[in-house]
Design a protein around this motif. Structure first.
Motif, PDB file in Angstrom:
ATOM      1  N   LYS A 121       5.125   9.899   2.477  1.00  0.00           N
ATOM      2  CA  LYS A 121       5.353   8.596   3.137  1.00  0.00           C
ATOM      3  C   LYS A 121       4.141   7.670   3.005  1.00  0.00           C
ATOM      4  CE  LYS A 121       9.061  10.085   6.053  1.00  0.00           C
ATOM      5  NZ  LYS A 121       9.621  10.354   7.346  1.00  0.00           N
ATOM      6  N   GLN A 171       4.860   3.684   3.675  1.00  0.00           N
ATOM      7  CA  GLN A 171       5.009   3.339   5.094  1.00  0.00           C
ATOM      8  C   GLN A 171       3.696   3.511   5.853  1.00  0.00           C
ATOM      9  OE1 GLN A 171       7.430   5.654   3.578  1.00  0.00           O
ATOM     10  NE2 GLN A 171       8.905   5.992   5.242  1.00  0.00           N
ATOM     11  N   SER A 172       2.958   4.590   5.536  1.00  0.00           N
ATOM     12  CA  SER A 172       1.705   4.867   6.247  1.00  0.00           C
ATOM     13  C   SER A 172       0.698   3.747   6.015  1.00  0.00           C
ATOM     14  CB  SER A 172       1.093   6.192   5.767  1.00  0.00           C
ATOM     15  OG  SER A 172       1.976   7.246   5.984  1.00  0.00           O
ATOM     16  N   GLU A 197       1.345   0.655   4.954  1.00  0.00           N
ATOM     17  CA  GLU A 197       1.829  -0.609   5.556  1.00  0.00           C
ATOM     18  C   GLU A 197       1.482  -0.638   7.046  1.00  0.00           C
ATOM     19  OE1 GLU A 197       5.999  -0.753   4.616  1.00  0.00           O
ATOM     20  OE2 GLU A 197       5.636  -1.757   2.696  1.00  0.00           O
ATOM     21  N   ARG A 198       1.662   0.520   7.702  1.00  0.00           N
ATOM     22  CA  ARG A 198       1.425   0.582   9.142  1.00  0.00           C
ATOM     23  C   ARG A 198      -0.062   0.393   9.478  1.00  0.00           C
ATOM     24  NH1 ARG A 198       4.180   5.241  12.662  1.00  0.00           N
ATOM     25  NH2 ARG A 198       6.008   4.344  11.708  1.00  0.00           N
ATOM     26  N   THR A 199      -0.924   1.107   8.784  1.00  0.00           N
ATOM     27  CA  THR A 199      -2.360   0.995   9.121  1.00  0.00           C
ATOM     28  C   THR A 199      -2.898  -0.391   8.775  1.00  0.00           C
ATOM     29  OG1 THR A 199      -2.980   1.987   7.011  1.00  0.00           O
ATOM     30  CG2 THR A 199      -2.869   3.463   8.904  1.00  0.00           C
ATOM     31  N   GLN A 248      -1.452  -2.968   9.445  1.00  0.00           N
ATOM     32  CA  GLN A 248      -1.146  -3.800  10.618  1.00  0.00           C
ATOM     33  C   GLN A 248      -1.924  -3.319  11.842  1.00  0.00           C
ATOM     34  OE1 GLN A 248       3.081  -3.319  10.754  1.00  0.00           O
ATOM     35  NE2 GLN A 248       3.416  -4.669   9.012  1.00  0.00           N
ATOM     36  N   ASN A 257      -1.857  -0.365  13.103  1.00  0.00           N
ATOM     37  CA  ASN A 257      -1.083   0.603  13.874  1.00  0.00           C
ATOM     38  C   ASN A 257      -1.355   2.007  13.314  1.00  0.00           C
ATOM     39  OD1 ASN A 257       0.868   2.240  14.971  1.00  0.00           O
ATOM     40  ND2 ASN A 257       2.577   0.838  14.589  1.00  0.00           N
ATOM     41  N   SER A 298      -0.163   4.890  14.755  1.00  0.00           N
ATOM     42  CA  SER A 298       0.777   5.844  15.329  1.00  0.00           C
ATOM     43  C   SER A 298       1.370   6.731  14.228  1.00  0.00           C
ATOM     44  CB  SER A 298       1.898   5.066  16.026  1.00  0.00           C
ATOM     45  OG  SER A 298       3.069   5.853  16.088  1.00  0.00           O
ATOM     46  N   LEU A 342       6.398   9.354  10.839  1.00  0.00           N
ATOM     47  CA  LEU A 342       5.666   9.584   9.581  1.00  0.00           C
ATOM     48  C   LEU A 342       5.578  11.064   9.214  1.00  0.00           C
ATOM     49  CD1 LEU A 342       2.662   7.048   9.606  1.00  0.00           C
ATOM     50  CD2 LEU A 342       4.880   6.852   8.473  1.00  0.00           C
TER      51      LEU A 342
END
Ligand code: NAI
Length: 358
Positions: free
Chosen positions: A123, A126-127, A129-131, A133, A135, A137, A141
């Motif tokens: 992933k 997605q991982s 993209e999230r960090t 921002q 984030n 969490s 994931l």
């Protein structure tokens, strides 16, 4: 002028990119070189009238009319795998040898295939993209390991067998469906040859590595998908037409296909070979963007699409030029390699080595 014993050859190139010209100049110093912009056609073929050797890419149409304008021509090096832009029969009739680049990036594409598999299983997109921002969490994931999973390879040629080698190093079990596969290599890599049915049934990840032919078109379709495990991961770095896109979209939306890594898409403009995509003559990139933008799959987190980039490593592109230069060098040295019209032309052309600077 007799080759192999000559001091200097007159070599004319068409449609080389700027970085390629620089490399060619440095390697063939000592020969008379000319670079003509764009592809060869009937009009500009006369600019190569003094050529002993010609270097071209696939947009150059080299037929009898063009050849007639190059009376001294003895050899053509095409900077491509395909050679149907060159009239081989007309070349053979004149004793002109043609050499190609049979292979340049098998492990490059295999690495991209593995990158897609790893990115999906871990992933990565997605991982990241999230960090980005802010984030951190872990929710949603959870990943899965490739080790101990079963990889089904449809096609076990140059690229498929490289993928197998790497997958084995990751601890995967490899099943192969390829009626023409090299059985010795398969044994050496401890892969198991199976029927398509069995592969579809057993594989956790399926990766496609066949050419697009009438037999392989839509080899992944509604029926074959129905035989796959629920949640299977599908990877395609070969040709878009191997997958029926509608069936793929339905299966991703229903969850039958748990993830897909696609470097090629069905609607992508037909290309003969990948170097076209980085040629200034190619104008297909906008098509591809439109295609991608129109896809339902584009925004799905479990689908990764790359823009037909698997071949595009600096080493692979450099290898195309280097092999072409080796072909020219071999010709000048009387030891031709990668000849595609060799059989009907008899033995070598000279004795002494070429002048290529390594
Ligand atoms: P290859 O010719 O070495 O191997 C193809 C294999 O497919 C062969 O072993 C052949 O026996 C097998 N095959 C043919 N028909 C089959 C069928 N009906 N069922 C099962 N297997 C079948 O080709 P290579 O170099 O490994 O390339 C594989 C694909 O990758 C090609 O479609 C090529 O165009 C594509 N490619 C994609 C690139 C990218 O940038 N995404 C770059 C280079 C190649």
């Amino acid at each position: 002028m007799e080759f192999g014993v000559s001091k200097m050859a007159n070599i004319v190139f068409y449609e080389l990119e700027p970085w390629e010209k620089a490399h060619v100049k440095s390697c063939l110093a000592g020969h008379k070189l000319a670079f003509i912009e764009g592809p060869m056609d009937e009009k500009n073929a006369a600019q190569a009238s003094g050529a002993d050797v010609l270097g071209v890419f696939i947009y150059s149409k080299v037929g009898a009319a063009q050849l007639a304008k190059m009376p001294k021509l003895k050899m053509i090096a095409t900077f491509s795998t395909g050679f149907d832009h060159i009239d081989l029969a007309a070349c053979s009739k004149r004793g002109i040898r043609v050499a190609n680049v049979p292979s340049y990036g098998s492990h490059t594409v295999a690495e991209h295939t593995l990158a897609l598999m790893l990115a999906l299983s871990k992933k990565i997109v997605q991982s990241v993209e999230r960090t980005r921002q802010g984030n951190f969490s872990l929710e949603g994931l959870r990943t899965f390991d490739l080790s101990d999973k079963t990889l089904g390879l449809i096609g076990f040629g140059k690229i498929g067998s490289h993928v197998a080698k790497t997958a084995k190093a990751l601890g995967m079990h490899v099943r192969v469906y390829d009626p023409y596969a090299d059985a010795n290599l398969m044994e050496l890599l401890t892969c198991k040859s199976v029927s398509l049915e069995q592969l579809l049934k057993e594989a956790d990840i399926i990766s496609l590595h066949t050419p697009l032919t009438p037999q392989t078109k839509y080899i992944i379709n509604k029926d074959t998908i129905a035989k796959m495990k629920r949640g299977v991961i599908l990877v395609n770095t070969a040709r878009g037409g191997l997958i029926d896109n509608k069936a793929l979209v339905d299966a991703v939306l229903s969850g039958h296909i748990g993830g897909a890594g696609l470097d090629v898409l069905e609607e992508e403009r037909a290309i003969k070979e990948e170097r076209q995509l980085v040629s200034s003559e190619f104008s297909g990139s906008f098509d591809l963007r439109t295609v991608v933008a129109n896809q339902i799959l584009y925004n799905k987190p479990n689908v990764i699409i790359t823009p037909h980039n698997a071949f595009n490593s600096q080493e692979a592109l450099r290898r195309i030029v280097d092999t072409s230069l080796e072909n020219i060098d071999g010709f000048l040295g009387g030891k031709m390699v990668n000849v595609v019209n060799g059989k009907d032309l008899g033995a070598g052309v000279g004795k002494k080595g070429g002048k290529r600077k390594k």
